[in-house]
Motif scaffolding. Structure first.
Motif, PDB file in Angstrom:
ATOM      1  N   UNK A 176       0.816  -1.219   0.000  1.00 40.04           N
ATOM      2  CA  UNK A 176       0.000   0.000   0.000  1.00 40.04           C
ATOM      3  C   UNK A 176       0.844   1.262   0.000  1.00 40.04           C
ATOM      4  N   UNK A 177       2.153   1.102  -0.016  1.00 41.34           N
ATOM      5  CA  UNK A 177       3.082   2.230  -0.018  1.00 41.34           C
ATOM      6  C   UNK A 177       4.052   2.103  -1.207  1.00 41.34           C
ATOM      7  N   UNK A 178       3.533   1.567  -2.309  1.00 42.51           N
ATOM      8  CA  UNK A 178       4.338   1.362  -3.526  1.00 42.51           C
ATOM      9  C   UNK A 178       5.572   0.503  -3.282  1.00 42.51           C
ATOM     10  N   UNK A 179       5.471  -0.455  -2.354  1.00 43.37           N
ATOM     11  CA  UNK A 179       6.568  -1.372  -2.090  1.00 43.37           C
ATOM     12  C   UNK A 179       7.705  -0.787  -1.271  1.00 43.37           C
TER      13      UNK A 179
ATOM     14  N   UNK B 197      -3.082  -8.872  -0.246  1.00 43.47           N
ATOM     15  CA  UNK B 197      -3.345  -7.979  -1.377  1.00 43.47           C
ATOM     16  C   UNK B 197      -2.006  -7.504  -1.901  1.00 43.47           C
ATOM     17  N   UNK B 198      -1.634  -7.960  -3.066  1.00 42.36           N
ATOM     18  CA  UNK B 198      -0.300  -7.681  -3.602  1.00 42.36           C
ATOM     19  C   UNK B 198      -0.205  -6.277  -4.191  1.00 42.36           C
ATOM     20  N   UNK B 199       1.023  -5.863  -4.443  1.00 44.86           N
ATOM     21  CA  UNK B 199       1.258  -4.581  -5.105  1.00 44.86           C
ATOM     22  C   UNK B 199       0.586  -4.576  -6.475  1.00 44.86           C
ATOM     23  N   UNK B 200       0.644  -5.693  -7.206  1.00 46.77           N
ATOM     24  CA  UNK B 200      -0.016  -5.773  -8.517  1.00 46.77           C
ATOM     25  C   UNK B 200      -1.526  -5.626  -8.386  1.00 46.77           C
ATOM     26  N   UNK B 201      -2.117  -6.273  -7.364  1.00 43.88           N
ATOM     27  CA  UNK B 201      -3.560  -6.148  -7.132  1.00 43.88           C
ATOM     28  C   UNK B 201      -3.932  -4.688  -6.864  1.00 43.88           C
ATOM     29  N   UNK B 202      -3.155  -4.035  -6.022  1.00 44.31           N
ATOM     30  CA  UNK B 202      -3.434  -2.633  -5.698  1.00 44.31           C
ATOM     31  C   UNK B 202      -3.306  -1.749  -6.931  1.00 44.31           C
ATOM     32  N   UNK B 203      -2.281  -1.987  -7.734  1.00 43.01           N
ATOM     33  CA  UNK B 203      -2.089  -1.168  -8.938  1.00 43.01           C
ATOM     34  C   UNK B 203      -3.234  -1.378  -9.927  1.00 43.01           C
TER      35      UNK B 203
END
Length: 176
Positions: free
Chosen positions: A75-78, A161-167
């Motif tokens: 949620x913080x761009x990794x 919830x992965x970074x890809x999911x969030x993006x």
């Protein structure tokens, strides 16, 4: 929106369900909200791995939790450190302070939220931007946005919830 409307308090504090508030978080937000002019506060975040922490440890040994290391967050761009920190340093001159209004840890007056029409419900469950858009409307209505470092929330990282999911979700909400 239902929670804001049902609230009996003048002050609304939004915390994500995976935030552990430091003991002085509520007081830190409240100090600013009790001023005469319309204000909304933005709490800071630290991203931690709390997977080995039990609920009892939160109340019995908060210092141990506070000392957990920072970890990268989807949620913080990794990134491990809150990406807004550099923006907070010069916040009084920020051209778009609502871009820092992340709903994981913010507080505002109920009447101000009602006056701007509450959160836009077109953001229907996809991750991202509903809080920034709400912050934009608060700011545009004359509510001053203030970062409050003492209002720290410890964000418990997880792999649900992965970074890809969030993006992917963010791209849907970005269009709104």
């Amino acid at each position: 929106n239902a929670g804001i409307q049902a609230a009996t308090s003048e002050t609304i504090l939004c915390l994500d369900s995976d935030i552990i508030p430091v003991p002085k978080l509520i007081k830190a937000h409240s100090i600013h909200l009790n001023k005469c002019k319309p204000i909304a506060t933005i709490g800071y975040r630290r991203f931690i791995d709390a997977s080995q922490i039990t609920p009892d440890q939160v109340s019995l040994s908060f210092n141990a939790i506070y000392r957990l290391p920072d970890v990268p967050s989807a949620s913080n761009n990794g990134k491990p450190l809150d990406r807004r920190l550099s923006e907070f340093k010069y916040f009084s001159k920020h051209p778009a302070p609502y871009n820092c209004f992340h709903g994981a840890n913010v507080a505002f007056n109920k009447d101000d939220a009602i006056n701007i029409g509450l959160f836009d419900e077109e953001f229907d469950g996809h991750w991202g931007y509903e809080d920034l858009e709400f912050g934009y409307r608060l700011w545009n209505s004359g509510v001053e946005l203030i970062p409050v470092p003492e209002a720290l929330g410890l964000h418990q990282e997880n792999n649900a919830y992965s970074l890809n999911d969030r993006q992917r979700d963010a791209s849907i909400n970005f269009e709104l």
